[in-house]
Design an enzyme around this catalytic site. Structure first.
Site, PDB file in Angstrom:
ATOM      1  N   GLY A 108      57.652  46.445   4.269  1.00 27.86           N
ATOM      2  CA  GLY A 108      58.452  46.120   3.096  1.00 27.86           C
ATOM      3  C   GLY A 108      59.515  45.088   3.423  1.00 27.86           C
ATOM      4  O   GLY A 108      59.840  44.834   4.580  1.00 27.86           O
ATOM      5  N   CYS A 109      60.102  44.482   2.360  1.00 32.62           N
ATOM      6  CA  CYS A 109      61.166  43.505   2.559  1.00 32.62           C
ATOM      7  C   CYS A 109      62.407  44.215   3.077  1.00 32.62           C
ATOM      8  O   CYS A 109      62.638  45.379   2.805  1.00 32.62           O
ATOM      9  CB  CYS A 109      61.476  42.792   1.246  1.00 32.62           C
ATOM     10  N   GLY A 110      63.230  43.521   3.843  1.00 29.00           N
ATOM     11  CA  GLY A 110      64.459  44.114   4.342  1.00 29.00           C
ATOM     12  C   GLY A 110      64.215  44.987   5.554  1.00 29.00           C
ATOM     13  O   GLY A 110      63.296  44.764   6.340  1.00 29.00           O
TER      14      GLY A 110
END
Length: 263
Positions: A108-110
Site C-alpha cells: 500500500g501507499c505510505g
C-alpha cells in the site's frame, strides 16, 4: 473539507515533442504525514491528503482490531497544525498493541499496515452468502464513481473509493493512498452505524492483499475495481469467499473469485 483545500497550484514547465517549452501553473495533490496515537502509544504515520482525519483514524483502528464497537471509542482529538491524531479506546486487550509491532510492510501507499500476524486469523473470517448484484449494477456503480472526484479530474493524483449498494453510491472518499480512502469509508460507517452487509467497495486502485484483508475484517464481501488484482489478493479472496472484480471499464469486467454473487 473543501476539495480545493486538498490541492495546490505549482509552477511547472511543459515540454512537447516538437521542442516547445511552456511554463504554466498546474494542480497537484497535497501530501500530509499524520501520526496516529492510540491510548498514548504512537502506532503509525499515515501519508494522506489531510482530510476526513476523524474517519481515517477510526476506520484504521477498527479495521486493524483496536476498536470493536462504538462503546470502546472514548475520545478523539486532532491536532491539525502538528499532524497528530489522538485516539482513546477502552476495553481492548493489550495483546493487540503488542502484535502491532510484528508487522509486514505492505504494497500500500505510505508506511503500510498490519498484515501477517495473529489478528488477521482472528478477524478475517470467511464471508457468508453476502449480497447479490447484477452485472448492470457493477457497471453503473463504476460509472457513478468516475463522476464524483473533482480532485482526481484536476490532479490525477488520488485514488477514488466508494461504498455502494444496488441503488447508488452511499459514501465517497478519495486520497493519495487507496488504503487511506478505504479506512475513511470504514470510519464513516463505524461512526454513523451504517450496515455493510448489503454493500460493495468500488475503487480505482489496485486490488492488493491489503485491501482484501481490510474489507474482510469489516465484512465487505464484494470488491470492484477498474484496475487489476494481484495473485495474493485473488488467493485470499478465494479462501475468504469474497467476490473480487477487476478491469471494470467500458461495459466489461473480470471476475476473479466469488462469481456466485453476480447475476
Amino acid at each position: 473539507m473543501n476539495e480545493l483545500e486538498q490541492v495546490a497550484r505549482v509552477p511547472v514547465f511543459i515540454y512537447s515533442p516538437d521542442g516547445l517549452l511552456e511554463q504554466k501553473d498546474q494542480w497537484v495533490i497535497e501530501e500530509t504525514p499524520v501520526t496516529l496515537y492510540i491510548n498514548g502509544q504512537e502506532m503509525v504515520t499515515l501519508l494522506c491528503a489531510g482530510h476526513h482525519l476523524e474517519e481515517l483514524a477510526v476506520g484504521f483502528a477498527y479495521a486493524e482490531g483496536f476498536l470493536d464497537s462504538r462503546e470502546e471509542l472514548h475520545a478523539l482529538r486532532i491536532e491539525h497544525e502538528h499532524g497528530r491524531i489522538f485516539l482513546e479506546v477502552q476495553g481492548k486487550d493489550p495483546l493487540a498493541f503488542g502484535l502491532w509491532n510484528k508487522r509486514t510492510i505492505t504494497s500500500g501507499c505510505g508506511k503500510g499496515t498490519v498484515f501477517y500476524h495473529a489478528l488477521d486469523a482472528l478477524l478475517a473470517q470467511p464471508m457468508g452468502a453476502g449480497p447479490i448484484f447484477s452485472a448492470r449494477t457493477i457497471w453503473e456503480r463504476m460509472e457513478d464513481l468516475h463522476g464524483l472526484s473533482q480532485t482526481y479530474k484536476r490532479t490525477h493524483g488520488v485514488h477514488n473509493c466508494a461504498l455502494a449498494d444496488s441503488k447508488g453510491i452511499v459514501v465517497f472518499r478519495d486520497d493519495i493512498g487507496r488504503h487511506n480512502a478505504v479506512d475513511m469509508l470504514v470510519g464513516h460507517t463505524f461512526l454513523n452505524e451504517l450496515p455493510l452487509d448489503d454493500k460493495m467497495l468500488v475503487t480505482t486502485g489496485r486490488l492488493t492483499s491489503e485491501i482484501v484483508i481490510k474489507a474482510a475484517k469489516v465484512g465487505l464481501s464484494c470488491l470492484v475495481s477498474r484496475n487489476t488484482a494481484t495473485t495474493l489478493a485473488i488467493r485470499l479472496a478465494h479462501d475468504l469467499n469474497m467476490t473480487l472484480i477487476g478491469y471494470a471499464r467500458a461495459g466489461k469486467f473480470t471476475v476473479y473469485t466469488g462469481e456466485q454473487r453476480i447475476v
